[in-house]
Design a protein around this motif. Structure first.
Motif: not given
Length: 955
Positions: A50-59
């Motif tokens: 699902v290429p449009g599904k993603g996130t970023i790790s926080d601090a």
């Protein structure tokens, strides 16, 4: 109308919330760490299916991937400077998965694998976080301890594009972002604004916080709706340390030396971190202690174009040559030589805890305590023009200039705590409790915090001996070099101690305190209008209650019997003659009452001293302030495709304040309490766009709105009336906040070998800028000059930034170790609506506090064991304070700093470092009206540091 719209949107979201909580698929929790168990912020987590599904790790390196379709998924974690990581995960309906993912350092360059050095690992974390952010930011990662040790957070910030620092005693204190003055920027810790220990303004003392306390520094140049809206230039967020995945002990042991202080200093720090209770509880304890012997050599001046006629007879009509104040060519009116000795001691302590109840619920407790003591003695020789004689009439140049002088010692009470010196005790402390919770696919975060800042100056003393006879001045010689101002006295013998008689002793006590109570709640739910793409709605509210008070006192003492102490040569003295005075060997101040003599005087003994309370020195400075800011926001983030994302939203802030100040009428001593309250509402819409042209090329654009609340003291309803001089100075509780509409466009290209190229443009339209305006007011039938802070018309600032940082890994052999770091910011500004003392609008003014040119540059060389770096920091001059007219405008002069740093790793856990700062001996310099007319030049000399750093891991 705007409030109604915002409330309607909130109601719609709350209605949607209950339904979305039932529609969730699987959720993947995780934490990305490096080989040492340290958090990796800014990691990109995606699903191949699902290429449009993603996130970023926080601090903290943590991430949450919601709405994951069930079935087998391939999760990919990408990080510049590290090898990509992939894992197959089987996701069932409503499955919650939790795991730590460790990345391996290394970059494939052609047929070669480049393994990052320690310094570049820290830089990689900053670059990845910056790349991942939705808004325009700059990031400094500070968790790789020991690479380039900075004394405080302010020193670390000097490396960021578009930032320069205003100093105090040679250390970086107040932050200037994109050329905008400190009062137009904000500083937060973990998203909450820090209180200020300053009595007049909201500035945060960046030299109070050691860099060892901080995991990451984020400079937000375009605000998201979820952020506090009070930052026009930008907002600096200090992210405190989080616990490592295994035991970690790191620290510093170092010595320092400053040329002016001429004595060794000491610096130590320790960080301990681990996880306990089967990894449920994480703890990180940080502490530091730093002691420096510093000082400065300072020359100050005031310039005038009117002088008092020494032959004026007030009993005769003011006409012809009998004129009291005569217009003349600009001349040096006041000249001061100041010599400072300062002992600066800083202690800091921080404890951060996190407790994972389960995969869905985590609690955090964070605390930070910073305490700085400055023990200072100052010795000041003042010479001042007291009038002029006009032997050839007032239409000709003066035939003789008459001067007076005084010698002043600043110190304090003789006690174990104050030590015969002026003690400035500054403290900032912050405590917070927060939680992160997941209910299905709904993310809920809450936080409550308390913070306090204080500045206390107890039993501060001054003793002044004034010249007994008038002196004459060679004005031609005095004006020979206006950049190095010095009043040249014809009768040098009159500057000796035998000509200085006792004038007065003063003792004052100062206390300023500010307390902040903050509570906030944030909710985020998945909501996408594009199939296969991530989207969410985030909204929340925040309450902030600030209380601030200043309570000063001032007493003047005189001897009941001054025989035996009448002349300066009759008491113990300190000789401050110094042929190595950094401002120039010609500036020799001579002898002063000794600090120990001043500190040991028993001013409470009524048989020796008469004391007189002087409310004109403190009453109108005292105040009590209460400010409540209630805010709400909503923002919608949506991926339109794999490359384009937008965030649209708005923030609403309502500010309510109550102030108590005082009116003091000097002639009759009348004191009246004055009170005022004011409320105002700000609606701050924003749009952010992020377009990933490729994996390593990102373009961002933003339209935002922000504000800067007036300085505390400007809002105080004080009023100081001096009938003899027909003058009034007063506050203005009806001031409006300065507001700005901001446009930003920025492009960044990221190198896999850890580096970036960036370029951006920005424009700010600023309204209600605050300046001090002099007007005329009828007071008891007479026209009085009144000085009041006022909102002006509009200001504009436009500029661009370019930056480059890159390891030159394409070079052959050892030259691969070369690296560059450089950035340049240009600002062009103007302001309308500022009037002179006659009420006429000033033309051609730049926005006060705005520097046209900012440059940072660094050249480094790195091997497996050795790192060497030379750095340069430049800021052009700018108008700092608008005067009654152009002659009295005050400018902050250009600055150029050059530093050299080096470190050598004996092992991967132990390294030796050395620093040489301010090699250019850059002074703090102000000038009046034109660049050649120096108002102040203060020299601090170079500073050197040498020490050891260790970093132990057991992951």
């Amino acid at each position: 109308m705007k409030k109604s719209i915002l409330l309607s949107v909130f109601a719609l979201i709350l209605f949607t919330l209950s339904g979305r909580a039932q529609m969730a698929d699987g959720t993947i929790f995780g934490k990305v760490v490096d080989e040492n168990g340290l958090a990796m912020p800014g990691a990109t987590i995606t699903l191949n299916e699902v290429p449009g599904k993603g996130t970023i790790s926080d601090a903290d390196g943590a991430f949450v991937l919601m709405d994951v379709p069930h079935g087998e998924q391939t999760m990919k974690i990408s990080y510049i400077g590290y090898k990509s990581f992939e894992r197959k995960i089987n996701v069932d309906e409503m499955t919650m998965l939790q795991e730590n993912y460790e990345l391996e350092p290394g970059v494939i360059l052609g047929d070669e694998v480049l393994v990052l050095g320690d310094r570049l690992k820290g830089q990689a974390k900053a670059i990845n976080q910056q790349r991942a952010n939705n808004n325009i930011t700059n990031v400094v990662a500070a968790d790789q301890i020991g690479r380039f040790p900075d004394a405080n957070v302010g020193d670390a910030l000097k490396r960021v594009p578009g930032i320069t620092m205003q100093g105090d005693q040679g250390e970086a204190r107040n932050i200037v972002i994109r050329g905008l003055a400190p009062q137009l920027n904000s500083v937060t810790v973990n998203g909450n604004r820090l209180p200020s220990a300053e009595g007049d303004n909201r500035n945060i003392q960046m030299d109070l916080i050691p860099s060892d306390m901080i995991q990451m520094i984020e400079v937000n140049k375009a605000l998201l709706p979820e952020m506090d809206g009070d930052a026009i230039g930008g907002s600096v967020n200090l992210v405190t340390r989080s616990a490592s995945e295994g035991f970690r002990a790191s620290g510093t042991l170092a010595g320092s030396y400053n040329e002016v202080g001429d004595a060794p200093g000491f610096n130590s720090s320790l960080v301990l971190s681990n996880r306990f209770m089967n990894n449920k509880l994480g703890a990180v304890l940080s502490g530091s202690f730093r002691q420096d012997k510093i000082g400065s050599h300072n020359v100050e001046a005031e310039w005038e174009n009117e002088v008092e006629n020494a032959d004026f007879d007030e009993d005769l009509p003011e006409e012809g040559d009998n004129i009291e104040d005569v217009e003349v060519d600009p001349y040096l009116a006041v000249n001061e030589i100041r010599d400072y000795d300062v002992d600066r001691t800083r202690r800091s302590l921080s404890l951060n805890l996190d407790y994972k109840i389960n995969d869905n619920h985590t609690l955090y407790a964070k605390s930070m305590y910073n305490w700085r003591d400055d023990w200072e003695n100052r010795y000041r020789l003042t010479t001042e023009i007291d009038g002029a004689e006009f032997g050839n009439g007032v239409n000709a140049a003066p035939t003789e200039w008459i001067a007076v002088g005084d010698r002043e010692t600043k110190g304090g009470l003789d006690s174990d705590r104050i030590k015969n010196r002026r003690l400035e005790d500054q403290r900032v402390q912050s405590y917070s409790l927060s939680g992160a919770h997941y209910f299905g696919n709904v993310e809920a975060k809450w936080a409550g915090s308390y913070s306090k800042a204080s500045e206390e100056r107890p039993s501060e003393r001054y003793i002044i001996y004034a010249s007994d006879e008038d002196m004459t001045v060679n004005m031609t010689q005095s004006m020979a070099d206006t950049r190095k101002p010095q009043l040249v006295i014809n009768e040098q013998n009159l500057l000796e101690t035998t000509n200085f008689v006792f004038d007065k002793i003063e003792e004052e006590n100062q206390l300023t305190e500010e307390e902040n109570y903050t509570a906030q709640l944030d909710l985020k739910i998945p909501l996408s209008i594009v199939a296969g793409q991530s989207g969410n709605i985030k909204f929340g509210g925040k309450f902030n209650n600030k209380t601030k008070n200043r309570n000063n006192s001032f007493v003047e003492y005189s001897w009941i019997d001054d025989s035996g102490v009448e002349y300066l040569n009759q008491i113990p003295t300190d000789d401050r003659t110094n042929p190595d005075f950094l401002a120039g060997a010609n500036y020799q101040s001579g002898e002063f009452a000794s600090a120990s003599y001043l500190g040991n005087l028993d001013l409470t003994n009524t048989n020796l001293f008469d004391g007189e309370d002087l409310p004109e020195e403190y009453q109108t400075a005292n105040y009590i302030a209460d400010e409540v800011v209630t805010a709400g926001y909503i923002q919608w983030s949506q991926n339109l495709n794999d490359q384009l994302r937008f965030i649209v939203g708005a923030r609403a802030e309502n500010t309510s304040s109550d102030y108590i100040g005082y009116q003091y009428v000097e002639d009759n001593g009348a004191i009246t309490s004055l009170e005022n309250n004011k409320s105002y509402f700000n609606f701050l819409p924003a749009v952010h766009l992020r377009y990933a042209v490729s994996e390593n090329l990102v373009v961002r654009g933003a339209w935002t709105n922000s504000l800067a609340r007036p300085n505390y003291y400007d809002l105080v309803p004080y009023r100081y009336v001096v009938e003899e001089d027909e003058e009034i100075s007063q506050g203005n509780p009806d001031l409006d906040p300065t507001t700005s509409m901001n446009f930003d466009l920025n492009a960044e290209y990221y190198f896999e070998s850890v580096g970036l190229l960036s370029a951006g443009v920005f424009y700010k339209s600023i309204d209600n800028f605050i300046y001090f305006h002099q007007s005329t007011e009828d007071y008891n039938g007479d026209d009085f000059d009144v000085l009041t802070p006022e909102n002006s018309g509009k200001g504009n600032i436009a500029g661009f930034e370019i930056a480059a940082q890159r390891q030159l890994d394409f070079l052959p052999g050892i030259w691969k170790g070369l690296g560059i770091y450089a950035n340049y910011t240009f600002n062009a500004s103007d302001v309308e609506g500022i009037a002179n003392e006659d009420g006429d609008e000033r033309e051609g003014l730049d926005l006060p506090g705005t520097a046209d040119h900012l440059v940072n540059a660094s050249l480094s060389f790195e091997t497996k064991k050795l790192v060497v770096r030379a750095s340069l920091n430049f800021s052009s001059d700018y108008i700092d304070e608008v005067g009654d007219d152009a002659f009295y405008d005050r400018y902050y002069d250009k600055q150029l700093f050059v530093d050299v740093n080096a470190s050598y790793a004996f092992t991967k856990n132990l390294r030796l470092f050395a620093e040489a700062n301010n090699l250019t001996n850059q002074p703090l310099r102000y000038y009046q009206g034109v660049e050649s007319r120096t108002m102040q030049m203060e020299y601090y000399g170079p500073k050197y540091n040498l020490g050891l750093k260790f970093d132990l891991f057991n992951n």
